[in-house]
Design a protein around this motif. Structure first.
Motif, PDB file in Angstrom:
ATOM      1  N   THR A  37       0.835  -1.199   0.000  1.00  0.00           N
ATOM      2  CA  THR A  37       0.000   0.000   0.000  1.00  0.00           C
ATOM      3  C   THR A  37       0.876   1.258   0.000  1.00  0.00           C
ATOM      4  O   THR A  37       2.034   1.205   0.427  1.00  0.00           O
ATOM      5  CB  THR A  37      -0.934   0.047   1.227  1.00  0.00           C
ATOM      6  OG1 THR A  37      -0.142   0.176   2.414  1.00  0.00           O
ATOM      7  CG2 THR A  37      -1.790  -1.196   1.315  1.00  0.00           C
ATOM      8  N   MET A 110     -15.862   3.251   5.470  1.00  0.00           N
ATOM      9  CA  MET A 110     -15.101   4.001   4.466  1.00  0.00           C
ATOM     10  C   MET A 110     -16.093   4.589   3.476  1.00  0.00           C
ATOM     11  O   MET A 110     -16.892   3.864   2.894  1.00  0.00           O
ATOM     12  CB  MET A 110     -14.113   3.079   3.739  1.00  0.00           C
ATOM     13  CG  MET A 110     -13.245   3.781   2.733  1.00  0.00           C
ATOM     14  SD  MET A 110     -11.991   2.629   2.109  1.00  0.00           S
ATOM     15  CE  MET A 110     -11.346   3.592   0.754  1.00  0.00           C
ATOM     16  N   GLN A 113     -15.499   6.079  -2.501  1.00  0.00           N
ATOM     17  CA  GLN A 113     -14.484   6.957  -3.076  1.00  0.00           C
ATOM     18  C   GLN A 113     -13.584   6.188  -4.042  1.00  0.00           C
ATOM     19  O   GLN A 113     -13.531   4.955  -4.013  1.00  0.00           O
ATOM     20  CB  GLN A 113     -13.621   7.571  -1.975  1.00  0.00           C
ATOM     21  CG  GLN A 113     -12.890   6.524  -1.142  1.00  0.00           C
ATOM     22  CD  GLN A 113     -12.241   7.128   0.083  1.00  0.00           C
ATOM     23  OE1 GLN A 113     -11.131   7.639  -0.028  1.00  0.00           O
ATOM     24  NE2 GLN A 113     -12.916   7.061   1.224  1.00  0.00           N
ATOM     25  N   ASP A 114     -12.859   6.921  -4.874  1.00  0.00           N
ATOM     26  CA  ASP A 114     -11.855   6.315  -5.733  1.00  0.00           C
ATOM     27  C   ASP A 114     -10.689   5.879  -4.852  1.00  0.00           C
ATOM     28  O   ASP A 114     -10.309   6.590  -3.918  1.00  0.00           O
ATOM     29  CB  ASP A 114     -11.377   7.310  -6.793  1.00  0.00           C
ATOM     30  CG  ASP A 114     -12.463   7.629  -7.803  1.00  0.00           C
ATOM     31  OD1 ASP A 114     -13.122   6.681  -8.289  1.00  0.00           O
ATOM     32  OD2 ASP A 114     -12.665   8.823  -8.105  1.00  0.00           O
ATOM     33  N   THR A 115     -10.131   4.707  -5.152  1.00  0.00           N
ATOM     34  CA  THR A 115      -9.074   4.140  -4.314  1.00  0.00           C
ATOM     35  C   THR A 115      -7.773   3.984  -5.086  1.00  0.00           C
ATOM     36  O   THR A 115      -7.756   4.040  -6.314  1.00  0.00           O
ATOM     37  CB  THR A 115      -9.494   2.747  -3.805  1.00  0.00           C
ATOM     38  OG1 THR A 115      -9.651   1.885  -4.942  1.00  0.00           O
ATOM     39  CG2 THR A 115     -10.783   2.819  -3.000  1.00  0.00           C
ATOM     40  N   TYR A 120     -13.820   2.154  -7.291  1.00  0.00           N
ATOM     41  CA  TYR A 120     -14.692   3.099  -6.584  1.00  0.00           C
ATOM     42  C   TYR A 120     -15.305   2.252  -5.477  1.00  0.00           C
ATOM     43  O   TYR A 120     -16.093   1.334  -5.740  1.00  0.00           O
ATOM     44  CB  TYR A 120     -15.733   3.606  -7.577  1.00  0.00           C
ATOM     45  CG  TYR A 120     -16.653   4.693  -7.101  1.00  0.00           C
ATOM     46  CD1 TYR A 120     -16.172   5.856  -6.508  1.00  0.00           C
ATOM     47  CD2 TYR A 120     -18.031   4.571  -7.300  1.00  0.00           C
ATOM     48  CE1 TYR A 120     -17.033   6.868  -6.124  1.00  0.00           C
ATOM     49  CE2 TYR A 120     -18.896   5.581  -6.912  1.00  0.00           C
ATOM     50  CZ  TYR A 120     -18.391   6.727  -6.321  1.00  0.00           C
ATOM     51  OH  TYR A 120     -19.254   7.726  -5.930  1.00  0.00           O
ATOM     52  N   TYR A 121     -14.928   2.515  -4.221  1.00  0.00           N
ATOM     53  CA  TYR A 121     -15.176   1.573  -3.132  1.00  0.00           C
ATOM     54  C   TYR A 121     -15.667   2.279  -1.867  1.00  0.00           C
ATOM     55  O   TYR A 121     -15.241   3.382  -1.552  1.00  0.00           O
ATOM     56  CB  TYR A 121     -13.869   0.824  -2.816  1.00  0.00           C
ATOM     57  CG  TYR A 121     -13.936  -0.051  -1.597  1.00  0.00           C
ATOM     58  CD1 TYR A 121     -14.386  -1.354  -1.684  1.00  0.00           C
ATOM     59  CD2 TYR A 121     -13.558   0.434  -0.354  1.00  0.00           C
ATOM     60  CE1 TYR A 121     -14.463  -2.161  -0.560  1.00  0.00           C
ATOM     61  CE2 TYR A 121     -13.626  -0.358   0.780  1.00  0.00           C
ATOM     62  CZ  TYR A 121     -14.078  -1.654   0.667  1.00  0.00           C
ATOM     63  OH  TYR A 121     -14.162  -2.447   1.781  1.00  0.00           O
ATOM     64  N   ASN A 135     -18.001  -2.204  -4.484  1.00  0.00           N
ATOM     65  CA  ASN A 135     -16.753  -2.117  -5.226  1.00  0.00           C
ATOM     66  C   ASN A 135     -17.025  -2.093  -6.718  1.00  0.00           C
ATOM     67  O   ASN A 135     -17.310  -3.117  -7.319  1.00  0.00           O
ATOM     68  CB  ASN A 135     -15.866  -3.327  -4.877  1.00  0.00           C
ATOM     69  CG  ASN A 135     -14.454  -3.156  -5.390  1.00  0.00           C
ATOM     70  OD1 ASN A 135     -13.649  -2.508  -4.765  1.00  0.00           O
ATOM     71  ND2 ASN A 135     -14.151  -3.769  -6.519  1.00  0.00           N
TER      72      ASN A 135
END
Length: 141
Positions: A37, A110, A113-115, A120-121, A135
């Motif tokens: 990450t 969460m 939002q774009d990840t 888009y999650y 997702n």
């Protein structure tokens, strides 16, 4: 829309999924560690070695997915709270509709939002205690 089952573990997701693979057969579609990450350096050494995401097809059109929790992020593992229903809608609009509808009066984990992984999650627990993930990945729809 695709629906999958998403399981959370406390540091043993990889072991569990190797066990499932031995039973169901097949190959992992994904196997990512937390150290992959963007903010991995903020995690403890133990957490960097935990599983970020793993996916194993177990039947026609069914994928078992999972990850490890991160105690440093306030995640708490309790048997019974370790399963999500993961919805994979075919558009952002449908993702918004599902997220906005199902999360009413629930607890958002969460925001949608774009990840960094390109989807888009969002995730949340609905007002009845059911855990959901939305997702949308336009590259996999």
């Amino acid at each position: 829309m695709k629906v999958n089952y998403y399981l959370n573990f406390d540091g043993d997701a990889a072991d569990a999924f190797h066990f499932y693979k031995a039973i169901f057969g097949g190959e992992f579609m994904a196997f990512l560690k937390m150290n992959e990450t963007p903010d991995a350096n903020k995690l403890t050494e133990d957490e960097q070695n935990r599983t970020l995401h793993i996916a194993l097809p177990i039947a026609e059109g069914v994928i078992l997915m999972g990850s490890d929790i991160l105690p440093s992020m306030g995640h708490q593992f309790k048997p019974g709270n370790n399963m999500y229903i993961s919805l994979h809608p075919e558009s952002r609009k449908e993702a918004d509709r599902l997220y906005n509808g199902l999360s009413i009066d629930g607890a958002v984990e969460m925001e949608l939002q774009d990840t960094f992984w390109g989807a888009y999650y969002g995730s949340f627990t609905d007002k009845y205690g059911v855990k959901w993930m939305i997702n949308f990945d336009e590259n996999r729809s």
